[in-house]
Design an enzyme around this catalytic site. Structure first.
Site, PDB file in Angstrom:
ATOM      1  N   PHE A 183      -1.066  13.128  25.707  1.00 42.68           N
ATOM      2  CA  PHE A 183      -2.482  12.885  25.391  1.00 42.68           C
ATOM      3  C   PHE A 183      -3.439  13.451  26.436  1.00 42.68           C
ATOM      4  O   PHE A 183      -4.609  13.652  26.164  1.00 42.68           O
ATOM      5  CB  PHE A 183      -2.744  11.375  25.237  1.00 42.68           C
ATOM      6  CG  PHE A 183      -2.847  10.642  26.550  1.00 42.68           C
ATOM      7  CD1 PHE A 183      -4.024  10.681  27.295  1.00 42.68           C
ATOM      8  CD2 PHE A 183      -1.770   9.931  27.068  1.00 42.68           C
ATOM      9  CE1 PHE A 183      -4.117  10.023  28.526  1.00 42.68           C
ATOM     10  CE2 PHE A 183      -1.858   9.280  28.285  1.00 42.68           C
ATOM     11  CZ  PHE A 183      -3.038   9.331  29.017  1.00 42.68           C
TER      12      PHE A 183
ATOM     13  N   LYS B 254       3.957  19.346  17.836  1.00 37.88           N
ATOM     14  CA  LYS B 254       3.751  17.927  17.537  1.00 37.88           C
ATOM     15  C   LYS B 254       2.885  17.366  18.653  1.00 37.88           C
ATOM     16  O   LYS B 254       3.358  17.073  19.744  1.00 37.88           O
ATOM     17  CB  LYS B 254       5.072  17.141  17.457  1.00 37.88           C
ATOM     18  CG  LYS B 254       4.827  15.749  16.851  1.00 37.88           C
ATOM     19  CD  LYS B 254       5.739  14.670  17.337  1.00 37.88           C
ATOM     20  CE  LYS B 254       5.452  14.152  18.702  1.00 37.88           C
ATOM     21  NZ  LYS B 254       4.112  13.511  18.907  1.00 37.88           N
TER      22      LYS B 254
ATOM     23  N   SER C 179       5.836  11.619  29.734  1.00 31.28           N
ATOM     24  CA  SER C 179       6.349  10.725  30.774  1.00 31.28           C
ATOM     25  C   SER C 179       7.832  10.992  31.038  1.00 31.28           C
ATOM     26  O   SER C 179       8.550  11.493  30.168  1.00 31.28           O
ATOM     27  CB  SER C 179       6.157   9.277  30.330  1.00 31.28           C
ATOM     28  OG  SER C 179       6.873   9.054  29.133  1.00 31.28           O
TER      29      SER C 179
ATOM     30  N   CYS D 273      -0.932  14.876  35.611  1.00 28.85           N
ATOM     31  CA  CYS D 273       0.388  14.877  36.247  1.00 28.85           C
ATOM     32  C   CYS D 273       0.296  15.442  37.652  1.00 28.85           C
ATOM     33  O   CYS D 273       1.222  15.312  38.432  1.00 28.85           O
ATOM     34  CB  CYS D 273       1.373  15.669  35.408  1.00 28.85           C
ATOM     35  SG  CYS D 273       1.009  17.419  35.399  1.00 28.85           S
TER      36      CYS D 273
ATOM     37  N   GLU E 180       4.465   5.854  38.804  1.00 26.75           N
ATOM     38  CA  GLU E 180       3.267   6.553  38.334  1.00 26.75           C
ATOM     39  C   GLU E 180       2.291   5.514  37.768  1.00 26.75           C
ATOM     40  O   GLU E 180       2.693   4.671  36.962  1.00 26.75           O
ATOM     41  CB  GLU E 180       3.663   7.553  37.235  1.00 26.75           C
ATOM     42  CG  GLU E 180       2.491   8.371  36.729  1.00 26.75           C
ATOM     43  CD  GLU E 180       2.923   9.478  35.767  1.00 26.75           C
ATOM     44  OE1 GLU E 180       3.790   9.239  34.915  1.00 26.75           O
ATOM     45  OE2 GLU E 180       2.373  10.585  35.868  1.00 26.75           O
TER      46      GLU E 180
HETATM   47  P1  NAD Z   1       4.483  10.122  26.484  1.00 25.82           P
HETATM   48  O1  NAD Z   1       5.780  10.405  27.133  1.00 25.82           O
HETATM   49  O2  NAD Z   1       4.174   8.738  26.068  1.00 25.82           O
HETATM   50  O3  NAD Z   1       4.307  11.021  25.158  1.00 25.82           O
HETATM   51  C1  NAD Z   1       4.506  12.424  25.185  1.00 25.82           C
HETATM   52  C2  NAD Z   1       4.926  12.890  23.793  1.00 25.82           C
HETATM   53  O4  NAD Z   1       6.182  12.308  23.461  1.00 25.82           O
HETATM   54  C3  NAD Z   1       3.968  12.498  22.681  1.00 25.82           C
HETATM   55  O5  NAD Z   1       3.865  13.571  21.780  1.00 25.82           O
HETATM   56  C4  NAD Z   1       4.648  11.305  22.032  1.00 25.82           C
HETATM   57  O6  NAD Z   1       4.327  11.147  20.671  1.00 25.82           O
HETATM   58  C5  NAD Z   1       6.122  11.633  22.204  1.00 25.82           C
HETATM   59  N1  NAD Z   1       6.991  10.441  22.292  1.00 25.82           N
HETATM   60  C6  NAD Z   1       6.649   9.197  22.722  1.00 25.82           C
HETATM   61  N2  NAD Z   1       7.722   8.380  22.709  1.00 25.82           N
HETATM   62  C7  NAD Z   1       8.763   9.123  22.263  1.00 25.82           C
HETATM   63  C8  NAD Z   1      10.152   8.842  22.039  1.00 25.82           C
HETATM   64  N3  NAD Z   1      10.658   7.641  22.272  1.00 25.82           N
HETATM   65  N4  NAD Z   1      10.934   9.839  21.577  1.00 25.82           N
HETATM   66  C9  NAD Z   1      10.420  11.075  21.352  1.00 25.82           C
HETATM   67  N5  NAD Z   1       9.117  11.390  21.548  1.00 25.82           N
HETATM   68  C10 NAD Z   1       8.302  10.437  21.993  1.00 25.82           C
HETATM   69  O7  NAD Z   1       3.362  10.692  27.480  1.00 25.82           O
HETATM   70  P2  NAD Z   1       1.785  10.507  27.412  1.00 25.82           P
HETATM   71  O8  NAD Z   1       1.440   9.098  27.754  1.00 25.82           O
HETATM   72  O9  NAD Z   1       1.226  11.113  26.181  1.00 25.82           O
HETATM   73  O10 NAD Z   1       1.337  11.468  28.630  1.00 25.82           O
HETATM   74  C11 NAD Z   1       1.271  11.063  29.948  1.00 25.82           C
HETATM   75  C12 NAD Z   1       2.495  11.498  30.736  1.00 25.82           C
HETATM   76  O11 NAD Z   1       2.653  12.908  30.679  1.00 25.82           O
HETATM   77  C13 NAD Z   1       2.397  11.167  32.233  1.00 25.82           C
HETATM   78  O12 NAD Z   1       3.629  10.649  32.658  1.00 25.82           O
HETATM   79  C14 NAD Z   1       2.137  12.522  32.883  1.00 25.82           C
HETATM   80  O13 NAD Z   1       2.558  12.626  34.226  1.00 25.82           O
HETATM   81  C15 NAD Z   1       2.923  13.428  31.987  1.00 25.82           C
HETATM   82  N6  NAD Z   1       2.460  14.808  32.075  1.00 25.82           N
HETATM   83  C16 NAD Z   1       3.261  15.712  32.732  1.00 25.82           C
HETATM   84  C17 NAD Z   1       2.842  17.019  32.886  1.00 25.82           C
HETATM   85  C18 NAD Z   1       3.702  18.010  33.620  1.00 25.82           C
HETATM   86  O14 NAD Z   1       3.427  19.202  33.536  1.00 25.82           O
HETATM   87  N7  NAD Z   1       4.727  17.574  34.347  1.00 25.82           N
HETATM   88  C19 NAD Z   1       1.616  17.441  32.344  1.00 25.82           C
HETATM   89  C20 NAD Z   1       0.836  16.505  31.665  1.00 25.82           C
HETATM   90  C21 NAD Z   1       1.271  15.189  31.532  1.00 25.82           C
END
Ligand code: NAD
Length: 483
Positions: A150, A174, A227, A282, A383
């Site tokens: 997000f 997605k 995450s 991140c 985090e």
């Molecule tokens: P999230 O892990 O909750 O969701 C990410 C994606 O995974 C979404 O599209 C979501 O629908 C999907 N998802 C959620 N649960 C799932 C499951 N059980 N199985 C499969 N898919 C699933 O992350 P978020 O809250 O949207 O984003 C924040 C996180 O992203 C933070 O931890 C941040 O550090 C990380 N992030 C990392 C980078 C990087 O480059 N390392 C960049 C941006 C954000």
């Protein structure tokens, strides 16, 4: 009733066959903007099939013609720059300036794809044996999918889509169900670009749709950003189905400040790093490691600057910090602040009670600072993904490096110093994939791979830069003898 979003495939917008929806809420105004379908496995199948059917013809489209679509895409993105930035603010809650930065970075990834014809090269050796030549060609693989978070709803999809398709693959996005509207706008623009049907596609949904993508036999590879907890599931599941996978996960970024640092500049950078995007990056700085004598003046200046920050609605140009993504996220962050207090850290600036006039129900948390944070505390280990700064005091450079390297994450780390020796030693020894020297947010530009180590990255080929060409192609070896 809120608008129900549609999937995009074969050049058309198609309703998902589900009755499960996630509300998309403006996190400052609480306005219900739309509803994201939790697409069924059959919807995912329709979308992937469209991509698979488009693949052969797209692959045969000359590489310069494929790339030319990216020039058109860039031009349309520039035309819609303000609409894109405003959409990011409305669905994500960051400030308009931060959103402009995000859109600019996204466009830079499209520009990087212009260089695919120069980068997607193989290599050849003549006379590997008498009269025999050997070539390694780079070829696309088929359908790639990206599962995105997000926090950068417009930029992160563009880390992947342009290079994937310029290399000759077809693509399925997605997006996060919390912020699908920037992606929808991207696809409206892609629709105008006039790519052949099925080359770029989007399926909405959450965990179930992500799993249907990973399990689909026609999907060759998965890029994930999100995450670490979910990233591990993605890594394992994708591997189980034999997919190529890259996982960019969560973070806990440390910033060391040496006694010889330029304090004013360091503090200005740290403010942007910790509180930019309300800490939902991140690459956000989270733990400030004050080395030796810099501790007292650094703490005082940070307090002074943080307590004067203007928190407000992102579309208001004077706001310096916006909201966090949701009420649920706000409560989670408040819970972590409470835990910090219980574990014995000293809360010297508490942003929990903030009220923003006109947006009383918005998901705001003000700048928050903890002092006296110890390496074993949750504040130093997990985090937070919110505007919370933890200050640690260590006696010397070596202790700073050891403290940083004790983290299970390794996304980014920065040092502020005027001493080249410390700077060199820091980049050499610190186990993080993105290092800042007098830079608070070490964000790789589009032609460099986005680093990440330990629990912040799983896989071996990163997103962006030459790594992305590697991820979206495979070497085929051809050994030839012509009689
Ligand atoms: P999230 O892990 O909750 O969701 C990410 C994606 O995974 C979404 O599209 C979501 O629908 C999907 N998802 C959620 N649960 C799932 C499951 N059980 N199985 C499969 N898919 C699933 O992350 P978020 O809250 O949207 O984003 C924040 C996180 O992203 C933070 O931890 C941040 O550090 C990380 N992030 C990392 C980078 C990087 O480059 N390392 C960049 C941006 C954000």
């Amino acid at each position: 009733m809120a608008r129900k979003l549609k999937n995009y495939f074969n050049g058309e917008w198609v309703e998902a066959s589900t009755d499960k929806y996630t509300p998309v809420v403006n996190p400052a105004t609480c306005e219900l903007m739309a509803e994201t379908p939790d697409s069924a496995a059959s919807d995912v199948d329709d979308v992937v099939r469209a991509a698979a059917e488009a693949y052969l013809e797209w692959r045969q489209t000359p590489i310069l013609s494929r790339t030319r679509y990216m020039y058109a895409f860039k031009n349309l993105l520039e035309e819609r720059f303000n609409d894109l930035a405003e959409m990011v603010v409305k669905e994500n809650g960051k400030t308009i300036d931060e959103a402009r930065g995000e859109v600019r970075r996204g466009i830079e990834s499209v520009e990087f794809a212009f260089s695919v014809p120069a980068l997607m090269t193989g290599f050849k050796v003549e006379d590997i044996s008498s009269g025999i030549d050997e070539t390694a060609e780079r070829q696309p693989l088929g359908v790639f999918a990206a599962i995105t978070p997000f926090n950068f709803p417009m930029m992160v999809p563009l880390w992947f889509l342009p290079v994937a398709i310029a290399c000759g693959n077809t693509f399925v996005l997605k997006p996060s169900p919390q912020t699908p509207l920037s992606a929808e706008l991207l696809f409206e623009i892609l629709d105008e670009v006039g790519l052949p049907e099925g080359v770029v596609n989007m399926v909405h949904g959450g965990a179930d749709s992500a799993h249907a993508l990973m399990a689909h036999p026609d999907v060759r590879g998965i890029s994930f950003v999100g995450s670490t907890h979910v990233g591990k599931i993605i890594y394992e599941t994708s591997a189980k189905y034999g997919k190529r996978v890259q996982v960019q996960g969560g973070a806990k970024n440390y910033i060391a400040v040496m006694p010889d640092a330029d304090l004013e500049k360091a503090v200005a950078n740290i403010m942007g790093s910790v509180y930019g995007c309300a800490g939902q990056r991140c690459l956000a700085g989270s733990v400030i490691v004050a080395v030796g004598d810099v501790y007292e003046p650094l703490k005082k200046t940070l307090m002074d600057r943080a307590s004067r920050m203007r928190v407000g609605y992102g579309l208001n140009e004077s706001s310096q910090m916006g909201t966090v993504i949701s009420a649920q996220s706000r409560e989670r962050i408040k819970g972590m602040i409470e835990k910090g207090v219980q574990e014995g850290a000293k809360l010297i600036l508490d942003g929990r009670g903030i009220k923003v006039e006109g947006f009383e129900d918005g998901n705001f948390i003000g700048p928050t600072i903890f002092d006296g944070v110890q390496p074993n505390m949750t504040l130093a280990r997990e985090e937070i993904f919110g505007p919370v700064m933890s200050i640690m005091h260590v006696p010397d450079f070596d202790t700073a490096v050891k403290t940083i390297n004790a983290s299970r994450y390794g996304n980014a780390a920065s040092i502020f110093t005027t001493n080249g020796g410390y700077a060199r030693d820091f980049k050499y020894r610190v186990n993080a994939g993105n290092i800042g020297v007098n830079i608070g947010v070490a964000a790789p530009t589009a032609s460099f791979p986005f680093g990440g180590q330990k629990d912040s990255f799983m896989g071996d080929t990163h997103g962006q830069g030459p790594d992305s060409i590697h991820f979206y192609t495979d070497h085929k070896v051809v050994i030839e003898r012509w009689l």
